[in-house]
Scaffold this motif. Structure first.
Motif, PDB file in Angstrom:
ATOM      1  N   MET A  69      14.681   8.534  -1.409  1.00  0.00           N
ATOM      2  CA  MET A  69      14.572   8.144  -0.129  1.00  0.00           C
ATOM      3  C   MET A  69      14.167   6.724   0.022  1.00  0.00           C
ATOM      4  SD  MET A  69      12.439  11.524   1.258  1.00  0.00           S
ATOM      5  CE  MET A  69      12.258  10.659   2.884  1.00  0.00           C
ATOM      6  N   VAL A  70      14.538   5.905   0.744  1.00  0.00           N
ATOM      7  CA  VAL A  70      14.221   4.600   0.757  1.00  0.00           C
ATOM      8  C   VAL A  70      12.753   4.598   1.085  1.00  0.00           C
ATOM      9  CG1 VAL A  70      14.372   2.537   2.378  1.00  0.00           C
ATOM     10  CG2 VAL A  70      16.285   3.961   2.089  1.00  0.00           C
ATOM     11  N   SER A  71      12.021   5.316   1.659  1.00  0.00           N
ATOM     12  CA  SER A  71      10.565   5.237   2.312  1.00  0.00           C
ATOM     13  C   SER A  71       9.694   5.517   0.906  1.00  0.00           C
ATOM     14  CB  SER A  71      10.065   6.413   3.133  1.00  0.00           C
ATOM     15  OG  SER A  71      10.479   7.442   2.663  1.00  0.00           O
ATOM     16  N   SER A  72      10.319   6.309  -0.055  1.00  0.00           N
ATOM     17  CA  SER A  72       9.447   6.387  -1.421  1.00  0.00           C
ATOM     18  C   SER A  72       9.655   5.537  -2.200  1.00  0.00           C
ATOM     19  CB  SER A  72      10.009   7.603  -2.032  1.00  0.00           C
ATOM     20  OG  SER A  72      11.444   7.398  -2.543  1.00  0.00           O
ATOM     21  N   LYS A  73      10.963   4.456  -2.165  1.00  0.00           N
ATOM     22  CA  LYS A  73      10.948   3.217  -2.910  1.00  0.00           C
ATOM     23  C   LYS A  73      10.173   1.992  -2.301  1.00  0.00           C
ATOM     24  CE  LYS A  73      15.875   3.804  -4.289  1.00  0.00           C
ATOM     25  NZ  LYS A  73      16.212   5.214  -3.351  1.00  0.00           N
ATOM     26  N   ILE A  74      10.036   2.225  -0.963  1.00  0.00           N
ATOM     27  CA  ILE A  74       9.044   1.004  -0.485  1.00  0.00           C
ATOM     28  C   ILE A  74       7.542   1.288  -0.657  1.00  0.00           C
ATOM     29  CG2 ILE A  74       8.441   0.380   1.771  1.00  0.00           C
ATOM     30  CD1 ILE A  74      11.016   0.867   2.958  1.00  0.00           C
ATOM     31  N   THR A  75       7.113   2.649  -0.604  1.00  0.00           N
ATOM     32  CA  THR A  75       5.984   2.868  -1.055  1.00  0.00           C
ATOM     33  C   THR A  75       5.606   2.340  -2.328  1.00  0.00           C
ATOM     34  OG1 THR A  75       6.051   4.555   0.588  1.00  0.00           O
ATOM     35  CG2 THR A  75       4.263   4.514  -0.914  1.00  0.00           C
ATOM     36  N   ALA A  76       6.516   2.799  -3.386  1.00  0.00           N
ATOM     37  CA  ALA A  76       6.353   2.480  -4.755  1.00  0.00           C
ATOM     38  C   ALA A  76       6.238   0.840  -5.150  1.00  0.00           C
ATOM     39  CB  ALA A  76       7.164   3.209  -5.743  1.00  0.00           C
ATOM     40  N   VAL A  77       7.011   0.248  -4.433  1.00  0.00           N
ATOM     41  CA  VAL A  77       7.026  -1.232  -4.609  1.00  0.00           C
ATOM     42  C   VAL A  77       5.827  -1.924  -3.982  1.00  0.00           C
ATOM     43  CG1 VAL A  77       8.209  -3.223  -3.739  1.00  0.00           C
ATOM     44  CG2 VAL A  77       9.495  -1.523  -4.644  1.00  0.00           C
ATOM     45  N   PHE A  78       5.428  -1.307  -2.644  1.00  0.00           N
ATOM     46  CA  PHE A  78       4.149  -1.800  -2.136  1.00  0.00           C
ATOM     47  C   PHE A  78       3.022  -1.543  -3.297  1.00  0.00           C
ATOM     48  CE2 PHE A  78       0.363  -0.973  -0.051  1.00  0.00           C
ATOM     49  CZ  PHE A  78       0.362  -2.148   1.054  1.00  0.00           C
ATOM     50  N   LEU A  99       3.001  -1.572  -6.410  1.00  0.00           N
ATOM     51  CA  LEU A  99       3.176  -2.197  -7.478  1.00  0.00           C
ATOM     52  C   LEU A  99       2.692  -3.664  -6.925  1.00  0.00           C
ATOM     53  CD1 LEU A  99       3.923  -3.003 -10.239  1.00  0.00           C
ATOM     54  CD2 LEU A  99       6.205  -3.384  -9.460  1.00  0.00           C
ATOM     55  N   VAL A 100       3.317  -4.096  -5.752  1.00  0.00           N
ATOM     56  CA  VAL A 100       2.805  -5.411  -5.413  1.00  0.00           C
ATOM     57  C   VAL A 100       1.313  -5.706  -5.287  1.00  0.00           C
ATOM     58  CG1 VAL A 100       2.918  -6.870  -3.347  1.00  0.00           C
ATOM     59  CG2 VAL A 100       5.029  -6.029  -4.162  1.00  0.00           C
ATOM     60  N   ALA A 101       0.908  -4.480  -4.783  1.00  0.00           N
ATOM     61  CA  ALA A 101      -0.751  -4.439  -4.306  1.00  0.00           C
ATOM     62  C   ALA A 101      -1.609  -4.423  -5.747  1.00  0.00           C
ATOM     63  CB  ALA A 101      -1.035  -3.243  -3.747  1.00  0.00           C
ATOM     64  N   PHE A 102      -1.014  -3.924  -6.901  1.00  0.00           N
ATOM     65  CA  PHE A 102      -1.480  -3.881  -8.259  1.00  0.00           C
ATOM     66  C   PHE A 102      -1.351  -5.416  -8.809  1.00  0.00           C
ATOM     67  CE2 PHE A 102      -0.142  -4.156 -12.691  1.00  0.00           C
ATOM     68  CZ  PHE A 102      -1.519  -3.782 -13.217  1.00  0.00           C
ATOM     69  N   ALA A 103      -0.240  -6.004  -8.464  1.00  0.00           N
ATOM     70  CA  ALA A 103       0.287  -7.370  -8.959  1.00  0.00           C
ATOM     71  C   ALA A 103      -0.898  -8.363  -8.666  1.00  0.00           C
ATOM     72  CB  ALA A 103       1.641  -7.563  -8.945  1.00  0.00           C
ATOM     73  N   VAL A 104      -1.037  -8.301  -7.223  1.00  0.00           N
ATOM     74  CA  VAL A 104      -1.947  -9.345  -6.659  1.00  0.00           C
ATOM     75  C   VAL A 104      -3.391  -9.116  -6.906  1.00  0.00           C
ATOM     76  CG1 VAL A 104      -2.806  -9.701  -4.309  1.00  0.00           C
ATOM     77  CG2 VAL A 104      -0.443  -9.448  -4.446  1.00  0.00           C
ATOM     78  N   LEU A 122      -7.773   1.250 -12.194  1.00  0.00           N
ATOM     79  CA  LEU A 122      -8.069   1.995 -10.846  1.00  0.00           C
ATOM     80  C   LEU A 122      -6.824   1.665 -10.004  1.00  0.00           C
ATOM     81  CD1 LEU A 122     -11.796   1.646 -10.531  1.00  0.00           C
ATOM     82  CD2 LEU A 122     -10.468   3.776 -11.044  1.00  0.00           C
ATOM     83  N   THR A 123      -6.339   0.406 -10.123  1.00  0.00           N
ATOM     84  CA  THR A 123      -5.378  -0.115  -9.044  1.00  0.00           C
ATOM     85  C   THR A 123      -3.920   0.108  -9.751  1.00  0.00           C
ATOM     86  OG1 THR A 123      -5.297  -2.318 -10.347  1.00  0.00           O
ATOM     87  CG2 THR A 123      -6.535  -2.144  -8.503  1.00  0.00           C
ATOM     88  N   ILE A 124      -3.690   0.676 -10.711  1.00  0.00           N
ATOM     89  CA  ILE A 124      -2.303   1.105 -10.982  1.00  0.00           C
ATOM     90  C   ILE A 124      -2.367   2.511 -10.867  1.00  0.00           C
ATOM     91  CG2 ILE A 124      -2.866   2.138 -13.528  1.00  0.00           C
ATOM     92  CD1 ILE A 124       0.170  -0.113 -12.273  1.00  0.00           C
ATOM     93  N   LEU A 125      -3.372   3.236 -10.490  1.00  0.00           N
ATOM     94  CA  LEU A 125      -3.415   4.672 -10.511  1.00  0.00           C
ATOM     95  C   LEU A 125      -2.533   5.218  -9.187  1.00  0.00           C
ATOM     96  CD1 LEU A 125      -6.862   6.112 -11.155  1.00  0.00           C
ATOM     97  CD2 LEU A 125      -4.486   6.166 -12.551  1.00  0.00           C
ATOM     98  N   PRO A 126      -2.477   4.415  -7.886  1.00  0.00           N
ATOM     99  CA  PRO A 126      -1.626   4.756  -6.882  1.00  0.00           C
ATOM    100  C   PRO A 126      -0.248   4.749  -6.852  1.00  0.00           C
ATOM    101  CG  PRO A 126      -3.583   3.348  -6.160  1.00  0.00           C
ATOM    102  CD  PRO A 126      -3.495   3.414  -7.776  1.00  0.00           C
ATOM    103  N   LEU A 127       0.284   3.556  -7.908  1.00  0.00           N
ATOM    104  CA  LEU A 127       1.502   3.700  -8.248  1.00  0.00           C
ATOM    105  C   LEU A 127       2.122   4.777  -9.039  1.00  0.00           C
ATOM    106  CD1 LEU A 127       4.403   2.115  -8.516  1.00  0.00           C
ATOM    107  CD2 LEU A 127       3.297   0.675 -10.399  1.00  0.00           C
TER     108      LEU A 127
END
Length: 209
Positions: A1-10, A12-17, A53-58
């Motif tokens: 699903m597109v939504s699952s890809k968007i959530t995963a990318v978000f 990852l971006v949050a972790f990277a920031v 802690l920040t990688i756990l959501p991903l």
């Protein structure tokens, strides 16, 4: 699903920031001002905890929504891949052990000629590869014995993030060690061990933090 890809990318971006912010020199200067000399001993454990802690959501997003399966490597090849991951997992702590002086905050914030600066001290895995952390990370993710659509997308973006982070880290090492690192960079490859050659181990004792 597109939504699952968007959530995963978000995720990852949050972790990277957050990861990039807490690794930045301005943030380290702030930590030094607030914590003083204790920053040298407190920063790395706190930084590592924040990273986990920040990688756990991903990880959770990929677990809940892995996406369509692209492939699964059968035995015995999967166990060879897992063995490679385990070996790569040991490379990162070895890299830190062989060059603790690279991670000293005071030295990172200093110029090569400052009194707080250390010499480069090439030893251990750094004789063969400039960025063992990058090598370890790439081997660990791409030797995963199964692959899904969402996992593949995250791995591609992670690879890009790792490589850009390595470029930034080398810029910082040049600022920290000056011509020593520039000469070292000419003789040892960034990722592939021994592609250009190796260097002799420094005769100076390692600096512990």
């Amino acid at each position: 699903m597109v939504s699952s890809k968007i959530t995963a990318v978000f995720s990852l971006v949050a972790f990277a920031v957050i990861h990039s912010l807490t690794a930045s020199l301005p943030f380290k200067r702030l930590v030094m001002r607030v914590a003083g000399p204790r920053a040298e001993t407190l920063y790395l454990p706190a930084y590592s905890l924040i990273a986990v802690l920040t990688i756990l959501p991903l990880v959770y997003q990929l677990y809940k929504n892995p996406g369509r399966v692209l492939y699964k490597i059968p035995s015995p090849w999967r166990w060879l891949m897992v063995g490679g991951q385990l070996i790569a997992g040991m490379l990162a702590p070895m890299a830190f052990r062989d060059a603790p002086h690279r991670f000293k905050i005071r030295s990172q914030l200093s110029s090569p000629r400052a009194s707080e600066a250390d010499s480069l001290k090439i030893r251990g895995v750094y004789r063969w590869v400039r960025d063992p952390f990058l090598l370890s990370g790439l081997v660990m993710i791409w030797l995963t014995p199964f692959m899904t659509v969402n996992l593949f997308l995250i791995y591609v973006l992670t690879t890009i993030y790792f490589y850009l982070g390595s470029l930034h880290w080398e810029t910082r090492l040049v600022a920290q060690f000056g011509d020593e690192y520039r000469e070292y960079r000419k003789r040892v490859h960034r990722i592939i061990p021994g592609l250009r050659g190796s260097v002799k181990e420094s005769s100076q004792p390692p600096v512990n933090i």
